[in-house]
Design a protein around this motif. Structure first.
Motif, PDB file in Angstrom:
ATOM      1  N   SER A 172       0.833  -1.122  -0.048  1.00 31.50           N
ATOM      2  CA  SER A 172       0.078   0.108  -0.059  1.00 31.50           C
ATOM      3  C   SER A 172       0.903   1.225  -0.025  1.00 31.50           C
ATOM      4  O   SER A 172       0.542   2.364  -0.749  1.00 31.50           O
ATOM      5  N   LYS A 173       1.948   1.180   0.640  1.00 34.59           N
ATOM      6  CA  LYS A 173       2.988   2.505   0.681  1.00 34.59           C
ATOM      7  C   LYS A 173       3.492   2.441  -0.646  1.00 34.59           C
ATOM      8  O   LYS A 173       3.745   3.541  -1.098  1.00 34.59           O
ATOM      9  N   PHE A 174       3.855   1.396  -1.278  1.00 34.78           N
ATOM     10  CA  PHE A 174       4.565   1.499  -2.807  1.00 34.78           C
ATOM     11  C   PHE A 174       3.628   2.244  -3.643  1.00 34.78           C
ATOM     12  O   PHE A 174       4.035   2.941  -4.633  1.00 34.78           O
ATOM     13  N   LEU A 175       2.265   1.707  -3.630  1.00 32.24           N
ATOM     14  CA  LEU A 175       1.280   2.035  -4.556  1.00 32.24           C
ATOM     15  C   LEU A 175       1.297   3.703  -4.213  1.00 32.24           C
ATOM     16  O   LEU A 175       1.063   4.363  -5.125  1.00 32.24           O
ATOM     17  N   LEU A 176       1.181   4.171  -3.036  1.00 30.79           N
ATOM     18  CA  LEU A 176       1.039   5.698  -2.749  1.00 30.79           C
ATOM     19  C   LEU A 176       2.152   6.293  -3.213  1.00 30.79           C
ATOM     20  O   LEU A 176       2.017   7.496  -3.630  1.00 30.79           O
ATOM     21  N   MET A 177       3.363   5.836  -2.924  1.00 38.77           N
ATOM     22  CA  MET A 177       4.657   6.494  -3.306  1.00 38.77           C
ATOM     23  C   MET A 177       4.946   6.702  -4.958  1.00 38.77           C
ATOM     24  O   MET A 177       5.100   7.756  -5.211  1.00 38.77           O
ATOM     25  N   THR A 178       4.328   5.792  -5.357  1.00 34.07           N
ATOM     26  CA  THR A 178       4.545   5.535  -6.992  1.00 34.07           C
ATOM     27  C   THR A 178       3.459   6.504  -7.665  1.00 34.07           C
ATOM     28  O   THR A 178       3.764   7.550  -8.471  1.00 34.07           O
ATOM     29  N   LYS A 179       1.985   6.723  -7.183  1.00 34.60           N
ATOM     30  CA  LYS A 179       1.190   7.639  -7.474  1.00 34.60           C
ATOM     31  C   LYS A 179       1.677   9.195  -7.143  1.00 34.60           C
ATOM     32  O   LYS A 179       1.621  10.005  -8.135  1.00 34.60           O
ATOM     33  N   GLU A 180       2.316   9.351  -6.070  1.00 30.20           N
ATOM     34  CA  GLU A 180       2.638  10.788  -5.685  1.00 30.20           C
ATOM     35  C   GLU A 180       3.882  11.017  -6.668  1.00 30.20           C
ATOM     36  O   GLU A 180       3.940  12.157  -6.935  1.00 30.20           O
ATOM     37  N   ARG A 181       4.685  10.199  -6.964  1.00 24.00           N
ATOM     38  CA  ARG A 181       5.903  10.599  -7.943  1.00 24.00           C
ATOM     39  C   ARG A 181       5.415  10.798  -9.332  1.00 24.00           C
ATOM     40  O   ARG A 181       5.975  11.462 -10.046  1.00 24.00           O
ATOM     41  N   LEU A 182       4.507   9.914  -9.691  1.00 24.65           N
ATOM     42  CA  LEU A 182       3.847  10.050 -10.891  1.00 24.65           C
ATOM     43  C   LEU A 182       2.971  11.364 -11.196  1.00 24.65           C
ATOM     44  O   LEU A 182       2.981  12.001 -12.266  1.00 24.65           O
ATOM     45  N   THR A 183       2.610  11.944 -10.215  1.00 17.33           N
ATOM     46  CA  THR A 183       1.727  13.225  -9.872  1.00 17.33           C
ATOM     47  C   THR A 183       0.198  12.488 -10.359  1.00 17.33           C
ATOM     48  O   THR A 183      -0.006  11.920 -11.122  1.00 17.33           O
ATOM     49  N   GLU A 184      -0.463  13.242  -9.594  1.00 17.54           N
ATOM     50  CA  GLU A 184      -2.100  13.019  -9.813  1.00 17.54           C
ATOM     51  C   GLU A 184      -2.534  13.668 -11.348  1.00 17.54           C
ATOM     52  O   GLU A 184      -3.233  12.910 -12.004  1.00 17.54           O
ATOM     53  N   LYS A 185      -1.772  14.673 -11.530  1.00 19.73           N
ATOM     54  CA  LYS A 185      -2.053  15.223 -12.922  1.00 19.73           C
ATOM     55  C   LYS A 185      -1.564  14.357 -14.148  1.00 19.73           C
ATOM     56  O   LYS A 185      -2.644  14.327 -15.168  1.00 19.73           O
ATOM     57  N   TRP A 186      -0.426  13.760 -14.027  1.00 20.82           N
ATOM     58  CA  TRP A 186       0.080  12.795 -14.979  1.00 20.82           C
ATOM     59  C   TRP A 186      -0.989  11.664 -15.107  1.00 20.82           C
ATOM     60  O   TRP A 186      -1.280  11.181 -16.181  1.00 20.82           O
ATOM     61  N   LEU A 187      -1.429  10.970 -14.271  1.00 15.81           N
ATOM     62  CA  LEU A 187      -2.312   9.876 -13.857  1.00 15.81           C
ATOM     63  C   LEU A 187      -3.613  10.208 -14.806  1.00 15.81           C
ATOM     64  O   LEU A 187      -4.254   9.402 -15.709  1.00 15.81           O
ATOM     65  N   LYS A 188      -4.188  11.350 -14.427  1.00 20.99           N
ATOM     66  CA  LYS A 188      -5.599  11.762 -15.060  1.00 20.99           C
ATOM     67  C   LYS A 188      -5.221  12.067 -16.607  1.00 20.99           C
ATOM     68  O   LYS A 188      -6.122  11.747 -17.360  1.00 20.99           O
ATOM     69  N   GLU A 189      -4.201  12.790 -16.940  1.00 22.18           N
ATOM     70  CA  GLU A 189      -4.175  13.005 -18.401  1.00 22.18           C
ATOM     71  C   GLU A 189      -3.641  11.667 -19.098  1.00 22.18           C
ATOM     72  O   GLU A 189      -4.131  11.686 -20.306  1.00 22.18           O
ATOM     73  N   ASN A 190      -3.124  10.786 -18.449  1.00 29.51           N
ATOM     74  CA  ASN A 190      -2.984   9.392 -19.320  1.00 29.51           C
ATOM     75  C   ASN A 190      -3.952   8.487 -18.902  1.00 29.51           C
ATOM     76  O   ASN A 190      -4.008   7.235 -19.436  1.00 29.51           O
ATOM     77  N   ASP A 191      -5.109   8.822 -18.345  1.00 32.96           N
ATOM     78  CA  ASP A 191      -6.206   7.871 -17.847  1.00 32.96           C
ATOM     79  C   ASP A 191      -5.762   6.626 -17.136  1.00 32.96           C
ATOM     80  O   ASP A 191      -5.927   5.383 -17.486  1.00 32.96           O
ATOM     81  N   VAL A 192      -4.801   6.787 -16.072  1.00 29.73           N
ATOM     82  CA  VAL A 192      -4.146   5.847 -15.473  1.00 29.73           C
ATOM     83  C   VAL A 192      -5.073   5.465 -14.131  1.00 29.73           C
ATOM     84  O   VAL A 192      -5.033   6.461 -13.246  1.00 29.73           O
ATOM     85  N   ASN A 193      -5.428   4.243 -13.731  1.00 32.25           N
ATOM     86  CA  ASN A 193      -5.884   3.883 -12.500  1.00 32.25           C
ATOM     87  C   ASN A 193      -4.982   2.878 -11.997  1.00 32.25           C
ATOM     88  O   ASN A 193      -5.190   1.609 -11.991  1.00 32.25           O
ATOM     89  N   LEU A 194      -4.240   3.310 -10.935  1.00 35.36           N
ATOM     90  CA  LEU A 194      -3.257   2.038 -10.294  1.00 35.36           C
ATOM     91  C   LEU A 194      -4.119   1.812  -9.076  1.00 35.36           C
ATOM     92  O   LEU A 194      -4.287   2.476  -8.395  1.00 35.36           O
ATOM     93  N   THR A 195      -4.000   0.470  -8.884  1.00 33.58           N
ATOM     94  CA  THR A 195      -4.698  -0.230  -7.945  1.00 33.58           C
ATOM     95  C   THR A 195      -3.843  -0.880  -7.075  1.00 33.58           C
ATOM     96  O   THR A 195      -4.196  -1.336  -5.813  1.00 33.58           O
ATOM     97  N   SER A 196      -2.781  -1.482  -7.594  1.00 27.75           N
ATOM     98  CA  SER A 196      -1.886  -2.426  -6.623  1.00 27.75           C
ATOM     99  C   SER A 196      -0.438  -2.342  -7.139  1.00 27.75           C
ATOM    100  O   SER A 196      -0.343  -2.409  -8.424  1.00 27.75           O
ATOM    101  N   ILE A 197       0.564  -2.629  -6.407  1.00 24.87           N
ATOM    102  CA  ILE A 197       1.900  -2.852  -6.641  1.00 24.87           C
ATOM    103  C   ILE A 197       2.527  -3.834  -5.936  1.00 24.87           C
ATOM    104  O   ILE A 197       2.353  -3.664  -4.817  1.00 24.87           O
ATOM    105  N   SER A 198       3.055  -5.074  -6.361  1.00 24.73           N
ATOM    106  CA  SER A 198       3.620  -5.870  -5.339  1.00 24.73           C
ATOM    107  C   SER A 198       5.035  -6.358  -5.939  1.00 24.73           C
ATOM    108  O   SER A 198       5.016  -6.555  -7.298  1.00 24.73           O
TER     109      SER A 198
END
Length: 405
Positions: A172-198
């Motif tokens: 859960s920490k990895f997922l949060l850190m990845t989203k923060e580093r990619l930025t919310e703006k980039w995720l929205k612009e590219n229509d990316v919805n990350l749900t898990s990283i393991s």
């Protein structure tokens, strides 16, 4: 476009994973969060020790009583008490360190092991202050082994839960850190919805898995060898078949103890040795019992042949306290009189468990008793070999520990 998005996500997540490999603790925002995650599964251990369980005797489905004494309250525990209190090493769940705690003799050395009916098999010597017969010694060993099996089962369950909880927290920490580093703006612009990283290659988890495996292997050996042989001896009234050694010492060693330690004979072969130390203050004596499986008879005998006098036996007790089991109860006055540095040395070496019971200590725990024995031994003419032993024992007394004054 899709390939570019996937490449960036991989690059960012791999970057975070590399940082994690350099420092596993970086996923924790604070020390409090780290402690909370590492010790929240401790509640499993606390609940298991405090609640009734199914009776540990094979084939019995009755509920255990809450407090079966491993070491007799009347006699050994009482003999090392002050105002009905003893000192015992226990883990501080807030710091992870081993500390000395005060415990009443009614609670000391108890576990939820036997139902009320099977508890009766110990009644013949439970209220007695001595271990008179071979049968009593065998029964004492039996409940010592049962207590250790219960402890190992609790620890295995706790570590398994700890591993599962940690994986969930880490991912859960990895997922949060990845989203923060990619930025919310980039995720929205590219229509990316990350749900898990393991990922699985984690040295921290490998260490936990190794610990769980070692506990399971130890449990299986004790159950299939030590418990089976004790059960058979009790069933057939054949105590002499056991690979055990019983020594009565005409002096009081101010500690009560039960548990097991181990030593390696090869890299892959480990010998488990159970110990019981039962002091009797009224008779100023101590009964020391050591037991190993018949499969390890030759190794056990070779180990025991090293110890030929009372100082050697005192060394066995001290070794087991530090290199073997933390299930010991010491007289409060003896502990209070030690320097803080000496106390910390004992506790830190006890929790690390870096060496086996074949490694001697280079310091003394029971200074007063050791001094008395040395003084008595020096009054008689001894062979050169024994004189050399005495010199070594004196060095332990002279081990430098800072006083608190």
């Amino acid at each position: 476009m899709i390939q570019e998005i996937a490449t960036k996500i991989d690059m960012v997540s791999n970057e975070i994973i590399d940082e994690y490999f350099e420092d596993h603790m970086r996923i924790f925002e604070s020390d409090n969060e780290k402690k909370r995650e590492f010790y929240k599964t401790i509640s499993i251990k606390q609940k298991r020790w405090s609640k009734q369980q199914t009776c540990i005797v094979e084939g019995c489905s009755e509920k255990s009583i809450k407090r079966s004494h491993t070491i007799q309250k009347s006699g050994p525990i009482a003999s090392v008490s002050r105002n009905s209190l003893v000192y015992v090493p226990e883990q501080d769940y807030k710091t992870g360190q081993l500390v000395i705690k005060s415990k009443g003799i009614n609670e000391a050395s108890t576990f939820p092991g036997f139902c009320s009916e099977h508890e009766k098999i110990f009644s013949s010597f439970e209220e007695d202050k001595n271990l008179f017969s071979e049968e009593a010694i065998t029964l004492q060993l039996y409940r010592t082994v049962c207590r250790e099996l219960f402890r190992l089962s609790v620890e295995q369950e706790m570590f398994q839960k700890q591993m599962e909880e940690y994986i969930s927290f880490r991912d859960s920490k990895f997922l949060l850190m990845t989203k923060e580093r990619l930025t919310e703006k980039w995720l929205k612009e590219n229509d990316v919805n990350l749900t898990s990283i393991s990922f699985r290659e984690d040295s921290l988890l490998k260490a936990l898995e190794k610990n769980i495996q070692e506990i399971a292997e130890t449990y299986n050996v004790i159950e299939s060898q030590h418990l089976a042989q004790l059960t058979e001896a009790i069933k057939n009234n054949n105590e002499k078949s056991l690979n055990a050694s019983v020594v009565n010492v005409d002096t009081l060693i101010p500690v009560a103890m039960s548990g097991f330690g181990a030593f390696h004979v090869t890299e892959d072969r480990r010998v488990l040795v159970f110990i019981g130390v039962y002091p009797n203050v009224e008779k100023n004596e101590t009964c020391i019992v050591l037991f190993s499986s018949s499969e390890d008879k030759d190794y056990f005998n070779a180990y025991m042949n090293q110890f030929t006098n009372i100082l050697d036996l005192l060394n066995i007790v001290e070794r087991f306290m530090v290199r073997g089991t933390d299930h010991w109860f010491i007289h409060p006055q003896l502990w209070d009189d030690m320097s803080e540095q000496k106390k910390q040395t004992i506790l830190s070496e006890t929790i690390i468990r870096g060496k086996g019971i074949d490694f001697p200590l280079d310091y003394s725990i029971f200074d007063e008793l050791r001094s008395e024995i040395i003084e008595y031994a020096e009054a008689v003419e001894l062979p050169l070999e024994e004189q050399n032993k005495l010199a070594s024992e004196k060095e332990k007394l002279n081990k430098a520990f800072k006083s608190d004054s």
